[in-house]
Design a protein around this motif. Structure first.
Motif, short mmCIF file in Angstrom:
data_model
loop_
_atom_site.label_atom_id
_atom_site.label_comp_id
_atom_site.label_asym_id
_atom_site.label_seq_id
_atom_site.Cartn_x
_atom_site.Cartn_y
_atom_site.Cartn_z
N THR A 150 0.86 -1.18 0.00
CA THR A 150 0.00 0.00 0.00
C THR A 150 0.90 1.23 0.00
O THR A 150 2.13 1.10 0.16
CB THR A 150 -0.89 0.03 1.26
OG1 THR A 150 -0.02 0.19 2.38
CG2 THR A 150 -1.69 -1.24 1.41
N ARG A 151 0.28 2.41 -0.11
CA ARG A 151 1.07 3.64 -0.11
C ARG A 151 1.84 3.80 1.21
O ARG A 151 2.95 4.31 1.24
CB ARG A 151 0.13 4.84 -0.34
CG ARG A 151 0.78 5.99 -1.02
CD ARG A 151 -0.23 6.96 -1.58
NE ARG A 151 -0.93 6.47 -2.76
CZ ARG A 151 -0.38 6.32 -3.96
NH1 ARG A 151 0.89 6.62 -4.15
NH2 ARG A 151 -1.09 5.87 -4.98
N ASP A 152 1.24 3.30 2.31
CA ASP A 152 1.97 3.37 3.58
C ASP A 152 2.80 2.10 3.84
O ASP A 152 3.09 1.75 4.97
CB ASP A 152 1.07 3.73 4.78
CG ASP A 152 -0.36 3.33 4.59
OD1 ASP A 152 -0.66 2.79 3.51
OD2 ASP A 152 -1.17 3.51 5.51
N ARG A 153 3.11 1.40 2.78
CA ARG A 153 4.06 0.27 2.78
C ARG A 153 3.64 -0.93 3.62
O ARG A 153 4.46 -1.61 4.21
CB ARG A 153 5.49 0.75 3.12
CG ARG A 153 5.97 1.78 2.11
CD ARG A 153 7.38 2.19 2.24
NE ARG A 153 8.38 1.32 1.62
CZ ARG A 153 8.51 1.10 0.32
NH1 ARG A 153 7.65 1.62 -0.53
NH2 ARG A 153 9.48 0.35 -0.15
N LEU A 154 2.33 -1.16 3.64
CA LEU A 154 1.86 -2.42 4.22
C LEU A 154 1.97 -3.48 3.14
O LEU A 154 1.70 -3.21 1.96
CB LEU A 154 0.41 -2.30 4.68
CG LEU A 154 0.16 -1.37 5.87
CD1 LEU A 154 -1.34 -1.26 6.16
CD2 LEU A 154 0.89 -1.87 7.12
N VAL A 155 2.37 -4.68 3.53
CA VAL A 155 2.51 -5.79 2.58
C VAL A 155 1.16 -6.49 2.49
O VAL A 155 0.59 -6.87 3.53
CB VAL A 155 3.57 -6.80 3.08
CG1 VAL A 155 3.66 -8.00 2.14
CG2 VAL A 155 4.93 -6.12 3.24
N LEU A 156 0.64 -6.67 1.28
CA LEU A 156 -0.67 -7.33 1.15
C LEU A 156 -0.51 -8.79 0.72
O LEU A 156 -0.83 -9.69 1.45
CB LEU A 156 -1.57 -6.55 0.19
CG LEU A 156 -1.92 -5.14 0.68
CD1 LEU A 156 -2.77 -4.41 -0.34
CD2 LEU A 156 -2.62 -5.16 2.03
#
Ligand code: PLP
Length: 291
Positions: free
Chosen positions: A179-185
């Motif tokens: 995500t834009r806030d660098r969460l890994v999906l």
């Protein structure tokens, strides 16, 4: 040499299989698919794949004129027709909404098309399992907590193949969506796990990722074997600082990761916990083979 495919109740030689060009799967990616495999003739987790398929068909308002048994029989027939009843087989089940009739919404009397492939499975390189693979982060950025569309295995797979091509271009085997806030999906065609200390972590389904069948098998393996496991939001820095990272998918199984972008996993690959889960996974495969 052409194989045989199942198409709407008939099994035909692949180069003679026909589908109308106005099929909504072709026009809009309006269809669902399942990719699964057999081990020495035994199709692993077929029920779970059919459950996911039928759940998506219902949620996305496809007209369901067939049942799970129909698809199961069709899969078995296709495998048999291709002389793969004793081998390792790559199986793909496709259901499209049917022939487009003007409106874009779903509220028409569409008749889904069902197509099934069964091919001899090309094994992944042994090094993937013994030395680990490289993964990169895709330039395709998803929204935090994504969109509910990602819960379904849609034919519309362009983001995924685009990300796979980015990985290929960079000499990696998988790309992950952040995500834009660098969460890994998740990976382009896999779910992602990491190990820190004695705990295994993976993102929760509330982040709108594919409810992977292998992901579920791994969660159960952990619970059944006293391996601590948590589903929680994962940040990019978690995986680059992880003790172990692995990806899961039905065709490849459990694959250890050795490098994420330019960050190498320090320590042995596969790590201790990944090795344990890989072994338990294989014994689950063997056990279900006996039933
Ligand atoms: N996530 C995505 C986006 C996928 O496409 C896949 C499989 O192709 C997976 C996860 C893994 O799911 P499964 O374990 O059901 O193969």
């Amino acid at each position: 040499m052409f194989g045989h495919v199942f198409i709407n109740g008939k099994i035909v030689i692949e180069n003679k299989a026909k589908i109308q060009v106005r099929d909504r799967g072709f026009l809009y990616g309006d269809g669902l698919f399942e990719t699964l495999r057999s081990y020495k003739g035994f199709i692993f987790m077929l029920d779970a794949h059919l459950q996911r398929l039928f759940h998506s068909l219902k949620v996305l308002k496809y007209k369901i004129y067939f049942d799970k048994e129909y698809i199961e029989n069709a899969v078995n027939k296709t495998v048999k027709k291709n002389n793969l009843s004793a081998g390792d087989t790559y199986i793909k089940i496709i259901v499209t909404r049917g022939i487009h009739s003007g409106d874009l919404h779903f509220d028409k009397n569409y008749k889904p098309n069902i197509i099934i492939f069964a091919d001899s499975l090309t094994p992944y390189p042994e090094d993937d399992y013994t030395k680990g693979i490289n993964i990169i982060s895709s330039s395709v950025i998803r929204q935090a907590a994504g969109s509910p569309i990602y819960l379904h295995k849609l034919l519309n797979y362009f983001e995924n193949i685009f990300a796979k091509d980015e990985a290929h271009y960079k000499g990696a085997q998988e790309a992950i969506f952040l995500t834009r806030d660098r969460l890994v999906l998740e990976g382009a065609s896999s779910n992602i796990f990491f190990v820190k200390g004695n705990t295994v972590y993976t993102p929760p389904l509330t982040q709108n990722i594919l409810p992977g069948i292998t992901r579920d098998v791994v969660l159960n393996i952990c619970r059944e074997n006293g391996i601590k496991v948590r589903q929680r939001k994962i940040h990019y820095r978690d995986i680059i600082n992880a003790d172990e990272v692995f990806k899961t998918s039905s065709v490849a199984g459990i694959v250890p990761v050795r490098k994420i972008n330019r960050y190498a996993i320090t320590g042995e690959i596969p790590g201790k916990i990944t090795t344990k889960i890989m072994k338990l996974y294989l014994s689950k495969v063997e056990l279900s083979n006996l039933h």
